[in-house]
Write an enzyme that holds these catalytic residues in place. Structure first.
Site, PDB file in Angstrom:
ATOM      1  N   ASP A 133     -12.419  37.546  37.265  1.00  0.00           N
ATOM      2  CA  ASP A 133     -12.010  36.933  38.533  1.00  0.00           C
ATOM      3  C   ASP A 133     -13.269  36.507  39.282  1.00  0.00           C
ATOM      4  O   ASP A 133     -14.147  37.325  39.547  1.00  0.00           O
ATOM      5  CB  ASP A 133     -11.182  37.934  39.345  1.00  0.00           C
ATOM      6  N   ASP A 186     -11.075  30.500  44.440  1.00  0.00           N
ATOM      7  CA  ASP A 186     -10.786  31.823  43.875  1.00  0.00           C
ATOM      8  C   ASP A 186     -10.009  31.588  42.582  1.00  0.00           C
ATOM      9  O   ASP A 186      -8.963  30.938  42.611  1.00  0.00           O
ATOM     10  CB  ASP A 186      -9.954  32.604  44.916  1.00  0.00           C
ATOM     11  N   HIS A 228      -2.303  34.595  47.736  1.00  0.00           N
ATOM     12  CA  HIS A 228      -2.628  34.664  49.163  1.00  0.00           C
ATOM     13  C   HIS A 228      -3.121  33.330  49.685  1.00  0.00           C
ATOM     14  O   HIS A 228      -3.549  32.467  48.902  1.00  0.00           O
ATOM     15  CB  HIS A 228      -3.720  35.727  49.369  1.00  0.00           C
ATOM     16  N   HIS A 234      -8.322  36.778  52.062  1.00  0.00           N
ATOM     17  CA  HIS A 234      -6.908  37.166  51.955  1.00  0.00           C
ATOM     18  C   HIS A 234      -6.166  36.829  53.234  1.00  0.00           C
ATOM     19  O   HIS A 234      -5.766  37.700  53.997  1.00  0.00           O
ATOM     20  CB  HIS A 234      -6.783  38.645  51.590  1.00  0.00           C
ATOM     21  N   GLU A 293      -1.725  33.924  41.821  1.00  0.00           N
ATOM     22  CA  GLU A 293      -2.264  34.782  40.765  1.00  0.00           C
ATOM     23  C   GLU A 293      -1.224  35.716  40.171  1.00  0.00           C
ATOM     24  O   GLU A 293      -1.102  36.847  40.599  1.00  0.00           O
ATOM     25  CB  GLU A 293      -3.508  35.544  41.222  1.00  0.00           C
ATOM     26  N   GLU A 344      -5.326  32.836  37.580  1.00  0.00           N
ATOM     27  CA  GLU A 344      -5.364  32.452  38.997  1.00  0.00           C
ATOM     28  C   GLU A 344      -6.035  31.100  39.199  1.00  0.00           C
ATOM     29  O   GLU A 344      -7.041  30.798  38.560  1.00  0.00           O
ATOM     30  CB  GLU A 344      -6.133  33.511  39.806  1.00  0.00           C
TER      31      GLU A 344
HETATM   32 MN    MN Z   1      -9.266  36.140  42.446  1.00  0.00          MN
HETATM   33 MN    MN Z   2      -7.124  35.853  44.736  1.00  0.00          MN
END
Ligand code: MN
Ligand code: MN
Length: 299
Positions: A85, A96, A156, A164, A189, A281
């Protein structure tokens, strides 16, 4: 969203996506986890971004929030299911993104399930879309493969220096009237596990990632040093490995910083039944044609 802002989100996404693919190439049996984390973070800087959070390398039943410590000697093993990640930001605007990597054939469809769930969910990131449709789609696709979605891990919103933000995007059906808006930036994700799993994660007693939330006077010299150092991350998460104090001095300083609620911890998350977890994600800008900022083709 204005054009300048959009450009920054798109650049951050491109950097995060390229860094993800760079990390993916390095993730092979025998590779040292610390090397993958550090080199991926260097790559982000080389490409003109800053890490939005430490590179997460979470293996098998570990879903997220694992990263290398400064003296970490762990290596990737032959049968592992590895989640990578990666986050990059440009002036606080974040990309992200995550992928799962394995050399174990028995995990391949578990990865396919989350990748397919993610690509179907992305198609739904259009203005006015009800979030519950996205969550229901993710759940339906993962279950169609015979697997379980992780019910307490979510996608998110993303905002400047806020990893977040609202809304939470569940990976299982939920009742909500929340609708997506044009120009909103979200990370989707999906996580999945085997039917023998609990379909839920819990915190375990390993902490490697923290966030500065509430700076205030401290007594310990190292605690003060760390607190002041961590201000440079502007409220984004950082790795213990990045700090100027290591070893015993770090442990003592962390104790005071945690007790005084100056830092927030992100414990490693593990599947309750210790079954392996897959994750995929992307970051998406909501539009009639959704813009996937972190989508990069593997070279
Ligand atoms: Mn992530
Ligand atoms: Mn994330």
């Amino acid at each position: 969203m204005n054009e300048e802002l959009k450009k920054k989100y798109i650049l951050a996404g491109k950097i995060a996506g390229e860094a993800r693919e760079f990390a993916r190439q390095m993730t092979k049996p025998g590779a040292k986890i610390r090397d993958i984390c550090q080199k991926t973070e260097e790559k982000i800087r080389e490409l003109g971004g800053e890490p939005a959070f430490p590179t997460n390398i979470s293996i098998n039943e570990r879903a997220a929030h694992d990263t290398a410590l400064s003296n970490d000697e762990r290596v990737i093993k032959e049968g592992d299911l590895v989640k990578i990640d990666v986050g990059a930001h440009v002036d606080g605007y974040i990309g992200d993104t995550a992928c799962s990597v394995t050399y174990n054939k028995s995990y391949e469809t578990l990865i396919k399930a989350v990748e397919n769930a993610l690509s179907e969910a992305i198609k739904l990131c259009t203005p006015g879309r009800k979030l519950e449709e996205i969550s229901a789609t993710i759940e339906k696709i993962i279950k169609s493969y015979g697997y379980l979605p992780i019910s307490n891990l979510t996608g998110h919103g993303l905002e400047r220096f806020n990893l977040h933000a609202q809304p939470q995007i569940l990976n299982v059906s939920c009742k909500t009237t929340y609708q997506l808006k044009e120009g909103q930036v979200i990370a989707i994700e999906p996580f999945a596990t085997l039917p023998s799993g609990a379909g839920k994660i819990k915190d375990i007693a390993e902490k490697k990632i923290y966030m500065l939330i509430n700076p205030k006077p401290v007594r310990n010299r190292n605690a003060k040093l760390i607190m002041n150092f961590a201000k440079r991350y502007n409220g984004l998460p950082f790795a213990l490995r990045w700090l100027p104090v290591q070893g015993f001095g770090l442990l003592v300083a962390l104790k005071e910083l945690e007790q005084k609620n100056i830092i927030y911890d992100y414990p490693v998350l593990s599947e309750i039944n210790k079954e392996p977890i897959s994750q995929a994600e992307h970051t998406v800008i909501v539009a009639e044609e959704p813009i996937v900022t972190t989508e990069i083709r593997a070279k």
